[in-house]
Scaffold this motif. Structure first.
Motif, PDB file in Angstrom:
ATOM      1  N   UNK A   2       0.797  -1.204   0.000  1.00  0.00           N
ATOM      2  CA  UNK A   2       0.000   0.000   0.000  1.00  0.00           C
ATOM      3  C   UNK A   2       0.838   1.265   0.000  1.00  0.00           C
ATOM      4  N   UNK A   3       0.131   2.367   0.071  1.00  0.00           N
ATOM      5  CA  UNK A   3       0.748   3.688   0.056  1.00  0.00           C
ATOM      6  C   UNK A   3       0.542   4.381   1.389  1.00  0.00           C
ATOM      7  N   UNK A   7       2.214   9.624   0.342  1.00  0.00           N
ATOM      8  CA  UNK A   7       2.235   9.186  -1.053  1.00  0.00           C
ATOM      9  C   UNK A   7       0.874   9.410  -1.711  1.00  0.00           C
ATOM     10  N   UNK A   8      -0.196   9.139  -0.973  1.00  0.00           N
ATOM     11  CA  UNK A   8      -1.539   9.364  -1.510  1.00  0.00           C
ATOM     12  C   UNK A   8      -1.752  10.863  -1.733  1.00  0.00           C
ATOM     13  N   UNK A   9      -1.312  11.680  -0.793  1.00  0.00           N
ATOM     14  CA  UNK A   9      -1.442  13.131  -0.935  1.00  0.00           C
ATOM     15  C   UNK A   9      -0.718  13.618  -2.179  1.00  0.00           C
ATOM     16  N   UNK A  10       0.475  13.094  -2.413  1.00  0.00           N
ATOM     17  CA  UNK A  10       1.254  13.492  -3.593  1.00  0.00           C
ATOM     18  C   UNK A  10       0.561  13.079  -4.885  1.00  0.00           C
ATOM     19  N   UNK A  11       0.011  11.870  -4.908  1.00  0.00           N
ATOM     20  CA  UNK A  11      -0.636  11.368  -6.123  1.00  0.00           C
ATOM     21  C   UNK A  11      -1.977  12.050  -6.410  1.00  0.00           C
ATOM     22  N   UNK A  31      -9.273   3.234   6.774  1.00  0.00           N
ATOM     23  CA  UNK A  31      -7.993   2.850   6.194  1.00  0.00           C
ATOM     24  C   UNK A  31      -7.277   1.912   7.163  1.00  0.00           C
ATOM     25  N   UNK A  32      -6.756   0.819   6.632  1.00  0.00           N
ATOM     26  CA  UNK A  32      -5.987  -0.113   7.455  1.00  0.00           C
ATOM     27  C   UNK A  32      -4.698   0.554   7.907  1.00  0.00           C
ATOM     28  N   UNK A  33      -4.163   0.062   9.001  1.00  0.00           N
ATOM     29  CA  UNK A  33      -2.913   0.597   9.536  1.00  0.00           C
ATOM     30  C   UNK A  33      -1.919  -0.536   9.713  1.00  0.00           C
ATOM     31  N   UNK A  34      -0.634  -0.174   9.625  1.00  0.00           N
ATOM     32  CA  UNK A  34       0.396  -1.187   9.853  1.00  0.00           C
ATOM     33  C   UNK A  34       0.634  -1.349  11.355  1.00  0.00           C
ATOM     34  N   UNK A  40      -2.215   2.762   5.769  1.00  0.00           N
ATOM     35  CA  UNK A  40      -1.763   2.124   4.531  1.00  0.00           C
ATOM     36  C   UNK A  40      -2.941   2.097   3.569  1.00  0.00           C
ATOM     37  N   UNK A  41      -2.843   2.896   2.516  1.00  0.00           N
ATOM     38  CA  UNK A  41      -3.895   3.003   1.513  1.00  0.00           C
ATOM     39  C   UNK A  41      -3.641   2.009   0.389  1.00  0.00           C
ATOM     40  N   UNK A  42      -4.646   1.211   0.078  1.00  0.00           N
ATOM     41  CA  UNK A  42      -4.566   0.290  -1.057  1.00  0.00           C
ATOM     42  C   UNK A  42      -5.002   1.033  -2.318  1.00  0.00           C
TER      43      UNK A  42
END
Length: 61
Positions: A2-3, A7-11, A31-34, A40-42
């Protein structure tokens, strides 16, 4: 794999603060977390966020 929220903000161009707000308000699925508690965004979250932004732009115009 995942991201991270950065990373999601950038994309997507959506700030991490706004992404957290969307999650808190229930606009995106939880959103799942590690093991360290990091979000961690899928891939499907990117699709959902893209769809949601499109809807918000149409509503806000």
């Amino acid at each position: 794999m995942g991201l991270t929220i950065s990373e999601v903000a950038e994309k997507t161009g959506i700030s991490p603060h706004t992404l957290r707000s969307y999650e808190k308000e229930g606009l995106v699925p939880t959103v799942n977390r590690d093991h360290n508690g990091i979000r961690i965004y899928e891939d499907y979250y990117l699709e959902w966020l893209s769809f949601m932004v499109c809807l918000l732009q149409r509503i806000c115009r």
